[in-house]
Design a protein around this motif. Structure first.
Motif, mmCIF file in Angstrom:
data_model
loop_
_atom_site.group_PDB
_atom_site.id
_atom_site.type_symbol
_atom_site.label_atom_id
_atom_site.label_comp_id
_atom_site.label_asym_id
_atom_site.label_seq_id
_atom_site.Cartn_x
_atom_site.Cartn_y
_atom_site.Cartn_z
ATOM 1 N N GLY A 258 0.825 -1.194 0.000
ATOM 2 C CA GLY A 258 0.000 0.000 0.000
ATOM 3 C C GLY A 258 0.862 1.247 0.000
ATOM 4 N N ASP B 50 1.470 -2.103 -4.864
ATOM 5 C CA ASP B 50 0.274 -1.266 -4.959
ATOM 6 C C ASP B 50 -0.185 -1.282 -6.414
ATOM 7 O OD1 ASP B 50 -1.532 1.095 -5.208
ATOM 8 O OD2 ASP B 50 -0.885 1.490 -3.142
ATOM 9 N N SER C 14 -2.387 -5.940 -6.958
ATOM 10 C CA SER C 14 -2.970 -6.072 -5.626
ATOM 11 C C SER C 14 -2.247 -7.146 -4.826
ATOM 12 C CB SER C 14 -4.453 -6.428 -5.763
ATOM 13 O OG SER C 14 -4.958 -6.954 -4.561
ATOM 14 N N CYS D 77 0.139 -1.159 5.027
ATOM 15 C CA CYS D 77 -0.286 0.250 4.939
ATOM 16 C C CYS D 77 -1.547 0.316 4.089
ATOM 17 C CB CYS D 77 0.821 1.099 4.323
ATOM 18 S SG CYS D 77 2.422 0.926 5.136
ATOM 19 N N VAL D 78 -2.495 -0.553 4.356
ATOM 20 C CA VAL D 78 -3.691 -0.699 3.525
ATOM 21 C C VAL D 78 -4.880 -0.058 4.225
ATOM 22 C CG1 VAL D 78 -2.801 -2.776 2.413
ATOM 23 C CG2 VAL D 78 -4.167 -2.985 4.496
ATOM 24 N N ASP D 79 -5.934 0.176 3.435
ATOM 25 C CA ASP D 79 -7.096 0.875 3.980
ATOM 26 C C ASP D 79 -8.370 0.049 3.927
ATOM 27 O OD1 ASP D 79 -7.543 0.824 1.295
ATOM 28 O OD2 ASP D 79 -7.687 2.991 1.017
ATOM 29 N N ALA E 223 -7.520 -6.632 2.338
ATOM 30 C CA ALA E 223 -6.058 -6.649 2.215
ATOM 31 C C ALA E 223 -5.403 -6.952 3.555
ATOM 32 C CB ALA E 223 -5.576 -5.310 1.672
#
Length: 485
Positions: free
Chosen positions: A220, A244, A291, A310-312, A316
């Protein structure tokens, strides 16, 4: 290609308690050699093979044909039961015995050990699944040795390192133990680059070299990941894998550190590959524009030493959690959030940093993954479309500001330094919560959940390639099954 063995600290301590037990009467009399078998998974990548400890089977007196302070031999039916288990379920196998008399450096296989291994390892290996490996270890009081039988070359090759994950007797969160046969004198050699000399005052020369040997996947490259990737480059990490699938958009420019208006439309991984190349020319960089759910990204990630999440989204994060537990890879996961409420503009703002060391709990048993949201986010496109038509999975764009991301990203990168260098002095905290309103960080201790279906006793810890992560990309049938609660 190097070969390594990885143990969660709980299994490592169990193994050593059995192998290096003291005399029952407390005397100085020699104790007998002991034996155990380790059921293990495999992590194969382009650069190395890692054998992943899954469970320990300690040999009891009835399992042994011979036992003395200088020799040990298992009964054939005991070995056969271990091989049958591995053949049935696909596991690899490590045979371990102790040299309780061996102290100091240099513990290694005796001439009798070598004679036995040359004679038994080829046929024994033949009873294992084709993709499995057969290894042998000998452990002394202060050092150890290990090797594996390599079927393709019909040879016995050394294991280079044993890694122990989790805080053990030495208080380190990650312990690297070079084997006697695999020890390379140059491992601790080499000067630190001048650019890192101020860091060397804190970490020491070997600490800085540890950073330069580390391979870290940053998953991410949004508001958090952009900070994290650049900070790791400044820190001196030797190899970075950037993952990413997205391109830079104009609305990203308020929070993508280092990105410019001329980068709009470019792949994020390409932008940060170029930025890091300028900051730290010696850093090896792999840019993966897909991804984390893709096979390509998963293969790159499992070849690293640590994972930075560091994903939202929960989907993930679920994949990263399983990567960490299945492949015994420490995961440092972070997130930020701003919640607005009411007409008086009251709001909450902050973030959290999780440290997941396999064997000490995971994001699922800590309650930080919403299974329903993860299922939606990992569903094939047609199912997501169907669910949105029925009101599930729609949400407003959340606020995001650069200063909040910067604080949490720095807390996340600091955990890398603590894990690799300073864990003897700074204890690992499973969860740090940052409250941006009160301007403080709260350290939270969390106990692992033994019944967790992922990291618990009957979970998938250490299964590796035996049960690789697979995310379906298509579905069939109308209408799709609902995943909303």
């Amino acid at each position: 290609m190097s070969i390594e063995i990885v143990f969660p600290v709980g299994l490592w301590d169990e193994l050593n308690r059995h192998l290096l037990r003291a005399p029952k009467d407390g005397s100085d009399h020699l104790v007998d050699e002991q034996m155990a078998f380790v059921i293990a998974g495999i992590n194969r990548s382009d650069s190395r093979i890692r054998i992943l400890a899954h469970e320990i089977h300690t040999a009891k007196p009835e399992h042994l044909f011979r036992q003395s302070p200088a020799a040990i031999a298992p009964r054939m039916e005991y070995v056969a039961s271990m091989l049958a288990r591995c053949r049935r379920d696909g596991w690899s196998l490590i045979e371990v015995h102790s040299h309780p008399f061996a102290s100091g450096r240099g513990t290694t296989f005796s001439s009798i050990d070598w004679r036995n291994d040359r004679r038994t390892m080829p046929p024994t290996s033949g009873f294992l699944p084709d993709v499995a490996m057969y290894a042998s270890m000998v452990i002394g009081q202060e050092s150890l040795d290990a090797h594996v039988y390599e079927r393709s070359t019909n040879s016995i090759v050394p294991v280079t390192n044993i890694y122990v994950l989790g805080r053990g007797a030495n208080n380190r969160a990650i312990t690297s133990i070079p084997t006697t046969s695999g020890f390379n004198g140059n491992y601790h050699a080499g000067s630190v680059e001048e650019r890192h000399q101020r860091q060397e005052l804190l970490f020491g020369g070997e600490g800085q070299r540890m950073l330069s040997r580390a391979a870290i996947a940053v998953v991410g490259l949004g508001g958090l990941g952009s900070f994290v990737a650049l900070e790791l480059a400044y820190l001196g990490i030797g190899r970075l894998v950037l993952i990413d699938p997205d391109c830079v958009e104009k609305s990203n420019l308020n929070r993508l550190m280092g990105a410019k208006s001329t980068d709009i439309g470019r792949k994020k991984v390409e932008v940060y590959r170029d930025l890091i190349g300028a900051i730290a020319p010696g850093t090896q960089i792999a840019a993966v524009d897909s991804s984390i759910a893709s096979e390509e990204a998963l293969n790159y990630a499992k070849d690293c030493d640590l994972l930075m999440g560091c994903v939202d989204n929960h989907g993930a994060r679920l994949i990263l959690n399983h990567l960490a537990i299945r492949y015994l890879l420490p995961l440092i996961d972070a997130g930020t959030g701003i919640r607005l409420s009411g007409v008086k503009r009251s709001f909450a703002m902050g973030g959290q940093v999780h440290v997941v060391i396999p064997g000490t709990g995971c994001l699922e048993c800590r309650g930080f993954i919403d299974a329903s949201k993860a299922a939606f986010e990992l569903a094939p496109p047609d199912i997501r479309g169907y669910e949105r038509e029925h009101g599930y999975g729609t949400q407003q764009v959340a606020p995001s500001v650069v200063f909040l991301n910067g604080v949490v990203a720095s807390l996340q990168v600091a955990e890398i330094a603590y894990l690799l260098n300073l864990s003897e002095l700074i204890p690992v905290i499973p969860l740090n919560i940052y409250d941006a309103i009160k301007r403080n960080v709260i350290a939270v201790s969390i106990k692992d959940y033994k019944a967790c279906p992922t990291c618990g006793v009957d979970g998938v810890q250490g299964v590796g390639d035996l049960a690789p992560i697979h995310v379906p990309i298509a579905s069939a049938g109308k209408p799709p099954p609902s995943i909303a609660r």
